[in-house]
Structure formats: structure tokens, C-alpha cells
Design a protein around this motif. Sequence first.
Motif, PDB file in Angstrom:
ATOM      1  N   ASN A 149       0.844  -1.188   0.000  1.00 47.17           N
ATOM      2  CA  ASN A 149       0.000   0.000   0.000  1.00 47.17           C
ATOM      3  C   ASN A 149       0.879   1.237   0.000  1.00 47.17           C
ATOM      4  O   ASN A 149       1.370   1.671   1.044  1.00 47.17           O
ATOM      5  CB  ASN A 149      -0.915  -0.002   1.224  1.00 47.17           C
ATOM      6  N   THR A 176      -5.942   2.712   2.464  1.00 43.94           N
ATOM      7  CA  THR A 176      -5.093   1.595   2.890  1.00 43.94           C
ATOM      8  C   THR A 176      -5.923   0.512   3.563  1.00 43.94           C
ATOM      9  O   THR A 176      -5.757  -0.687   3.293  1.00 43.94           O
ATOM     10  CB  THR A 176      -3.995   2.107   3.839  1.00 43.94           C
ATOM     11  N   ASN A 202       2.679  -1.784   4.317  1.00 42.24           N
ATOM     12  CA  ASN A 202       2.090  -0.459   4.202  1.00 42.24           C
ATOM     13  C   ASN A 202       3.177   0.607   4.222  1.00 42.24           C
ATOM     14  O   ASN A 202       4.170   0.470   4.937  1.00 42.24           O
ATOM     15  CB  ASN A 202       1.119  -0.200   5.350  1.00 42.24           C
TER      16      ASN A 202
END
Length: 249
Positions: A87, A116, A136
Motif C-alpha cells: 500500500n 489503505t 504499508n
Amino acid sequence: MPQRYGGRVALVTGAASGIGRATVLRLLEEGARVAGLDTAPVDTDGELDGELDGVLGVRCDIRDEEAVRAAVDRVAAWGGRLDLVANVAGVASYAHTADVTLAEWDRILAVNLTGTFLVCRAALPHLVAARGAIVNVASLAGVRGWRYSAAYSAAKGGVVALTRSLAVEFAPSGVRVACVCPGSVDTPLKAGLQPVPDPDPRLLEHGRALVDPPVADPAEVAAAIAYLGSAEARFATGAVLRIDGGSGV
């Protein structure tokens, strides 16, 4: 170049530029088939919007719940599996907090944090099946105070907390979740940021990296993402890796 992703399928958001594009290229070099999500065409070797050379470009606004669900399902069907979600998509702005409108606050949180979350939620059933990983992209601004970035800091701090929560919840399912927290990176996002009017001179050097040059190349962040998403990082679930040139020390 290590070949840690042979036979693997990865999904990268924000894939059209900056860290996202560098991550697509890094994963391709390591043997993955990669799907790139963005609102702009994913460009690896010429314009790409569709499948070419192991890359699937998918137009998707990650703020849109149904669009995210459809995009993730399309990627999983295309690849036959889903092993990694990176992400990377994000937006930012500088502003005196008193000048931040609710619309701007909502925009920053919608892309960086809600987007996200939506991608993670849609991808998790596929990742559980593959015992895969999520990486992430948060920010140094999410783990320490950052000047003129109240909305961005709040969103990226939320990404850090989301990462840790998912790492705990999905560890029994074999899914690893980690995040990287870059400092200053040479990307179109950084280049497009407008300085705030009348900044406090005491804050102008706040957060400057200790290394020279004090700005990272996107490929350096992509390398960290590739590591955290690989089997070599088995013991790094829940990790929050700062890539900040020492500016957070």
C-alpha cells in the motif's frame, strides 16, 4: 538481484509514480507478476493500462470501496493468487493547522488511511489463502511530530496503528503485516508540495536527515518493501521500519 518472488503475485497501489513505481520495478526484477493500481496509467516501459510484460495496470481510486473490491478480485483472478500487497498510494500537503479545511482533512485521511484499510480488507481473504504479506507505506511523520502536517501525520500515524493491529489479528492465519516509514524521498509527491506561508524559521531544519544527500531515492524504499514482503522477513511481522537517513534519531 535476489529472486525472492518467483511464482508470486503482488499488488502495488500508487503504482504510477514515485515509490509505487519503484516498487513495481523492484518486484518485477525479483520475479513477481505485479498488478499496479492507480488513478493514472501505470508506466513501466511506456504507457500501460492493461496487461503487458507481467504487469497488470488497473485504474482504481482507493477511496471507493466497491472499486477497490473489484480491483483486488480482478488482480487475484488474473494472478491465480495474491501473495503481497504494498500500500503505497498517498497524498500530502503542508499547511498551518488553523488553515486546514475539513475538506482537506477528509481528503488526506481518505487516501492515506481509509484507502489503505479498504485495500487491506479486500485483499486479506486472498492473502490468508496464500499465507502472504502486507507492507504499508506510512511515514516518519506518523511516528514523530512533523511541522505543518497535522492531517498527514494523523493519517500516517493511523497507518502505523493499523499495521500493528492487523499484524496481531492475522498472525494465526499466517499473514505478515509490516510498514515502512520513509523520511524525505525524491518523488513527484514531494516535488509538488507547496511551502506554507510565513513558516517559523526554528522549524525549517526540523527532521533533516543526517546523511548526504538528505533525500532518499524511491528505489531505496522499494528495496525495503521487497524485503519486508518476502519470506526472509518471516520474523518481522508488525515491524515499523524507519527509512529516514537518521532524521528520526
